[in-house]
Design a protein around this motif. Sequence first.
Motif, PDB file in Angstrom:
ATOM      1  N   ASN A   1       0.837  -1.193   0.000  1.00 29.49           N
ATOM      2  CA  ASN A   1       0.000   0.000   0.000  1.00 29.49           C
ATOM      3  C   ASN A   1       0.877   1.249   0.000  1.00 29.49           C
ATOM      4  OD1 ASN A   1      -2.951  -0.533   0.150  1.00 29.49           O
ATOM      5  ND2 ASN A   1      -2.298  -1.867   1.828  1.00 29.49           N
ATOM      6  N   ASP A   2       2.116   1.085   0.368  1.00 27.65           N
ATOM      7  CA  ASP A   2       3.093   2.177   0.365  1.00 27.65           C
ATOM      8  C   ASP A   2       3.659   2.310  -1.053  1.00 27.65           C
ATOM      9  OD1 ASP A   2       5.537   3.339   2.653  1.00 27.65           O
ATOM     10  OD2 ASP A   2       5.675   3.523   0.482  1.00 27.65           O
ATOM     11  N   TYR A   3       3.415   3.480  -1.675  1.00 24.76           N
ATOM     12  CA  TYR A   3       3.878   3.721  -3.044  1.00 24.76           C
ATOM     13  C   TYR A   3       5.376   3.466  -3.187  1.00 24.76           C
ATOM     14  CZ  TYR A   3      -0.283   6.198  -4.801  1.00 24.76           C
ATOM     15  OH  TYR A   3      -1.531   6.532  -5.241  1.00 24.76           O
ATOM     16  N   LEU A   4       6.136   3.935  -2.226  1.00 24.89           N
ATOM     17  CA  LEU A   4       7.594   3.863  -2.328  1.00 24.89           C
ATOM     18  C   LEU A   4       8.056   2.415  -2.369  1.00 24.89           C
ATOM     19  CD1 LEU A   4      10.333   5.223  -2.479  1.00 24.89           C
ATOM     20  CD2 LEU A   4      10.343   5.345   0.023  1.00 24.89           C
ATOM     21  N   LEU A   5       7.475   1.597  -1.507  1.00 21.81           N
ATOM     22  CA  LEU A   5       7.893   0.195  -1.487  1.00 21.81           C
ATOM     23  C   LEU A   5       7.579  -0.493  -2.804  1.00 21.81           C
ATOM     24  CD1 LEU A   5       6.925  -0.971   2.108  1.00 21.81           C
ATOM     25  CD2 LEU A   5       9.091  -0.051   1.280  1.00 21.81           C
ATOM     26  N   ARG A   6       6.555  -0.055  -3.499  1.00 19.22           N
ATOM     27  CA  ARG A   6       6.171  -0.712  -4.755  1.00 19.22           C
ATOM     28  C   ARG A   6       7.178  -0.450  -5.873  1.00 19.22           C
ATOM     29  NH1 ARG A   6       0.466   0.818  -4.094  1.00 19.22           N
ATOM     30  NH2 ARG A   6       0.458   1.884  -6.095  1.00 19.22           N
ATOM     31  N   THR A   7       8.100   0.458  -5.644  1.00 21.62           N
ATOM     32  CA  THR A   7       9.121   0.715  -6.657  1.00 21.62           C
ATOM     33  C   THR A   7      10.334  -0.200  -6.522  1.00 21.62           C
ATOM     34  OG1 THR A   7      10.309   2.383  -5.377  1.00 21.62           O
ATOM     35  CG2 THR A   7       8.433   3.146  -6.683  1.00 21.62           C
ATOM     36  N   PHE A   8      10.354  -1.030  -5.510  1.00 25.25           N
ATOM     37  CA  PHE A   8      11.484  -1.930  -5.274  1.00 25.25           C
ATOM     38  C   PHE A   8      11.145  -3.348  -5.721  1.00 25.25           C
ATOM     39  CE2 PHE A   8      14.380   0.800  -3.038  1.00 25.25           C
ATOM     40  CZ  PHE A   8      13.574   1.782  -2.500  1.00 25.25           C
ATOM     41  N   SER A   9      11.946  -3.927  -6.595  1.00 26.68           N
ATOM     42  CA  SER A   9      11.686  -5.276  -7.093  1.00 26.68           C
ATOM     43  C   SER A   9      11.694  -6.313  -5.972  1.00 26.68           C
ATOM     44  CB  SER A   9      12.719  -5.639  -8.158  1.00 26.68           C
ATOM     45  OG  SER A   9      14.030  -5.613  -7.620  1.00 26.68           O
ATOM     46  N   TYR A  10      12.417  -6.019  -4.913  1.00 25.31           N
ATOM     47  CA  TYR A  10      12.538  -6.945  -3.776  1.00 25.31           C
ATOM     48  C   TYR A  10      11.182  -7.379  -3.224  1.00 25.31           C
ATOM     49  CZ  TYR A  10      13.472  -8.351   1.067  1.00 25.31           C
ATOM     50  OH  TYR A  10      13.498  -9.025   2.255  1.00 25.31           O
TER      51      TYR A  10
END
Length: 128
Positions: free
Chosen positions: A104-113
Amino acid sequence: VQLQASGGGVVQIGGSLRLSCAVSGSTASAYFMAWFRQAPGKERTFVATIGVSGAATSYADSVKGRFTISRDNAKNTLYLQMNSLKPEDTAVYYCAADSRDALNDYLLRTFSYFYDYWGQGTLVTVSS
């Protein structure tokens, strides 16, 4: 869940392509989804992401205004409309999915991990 990306090909500078990512084995609406790309000799990088309902999108600065991510949950399919293509857009494009609440956190969704499920990739080549 299985992801199958398609739609890549060779396109001229300034042209357009639409990538698709078919979801099977589960309901697409349960997953946050994203597109990443990997250029020859480079690391995989974030392109765009979309929330489970399709309302929340985010883009890499390099594609903002040219690419549009969307989804059709009824068809279990993710899309990436790419316009005004440039040579630097040449890459293998991967779709990714995950259902963890943290995304739900936009920033985390940018990390492939943070994505457990990946498609096989589709090659986009932009040439003159």
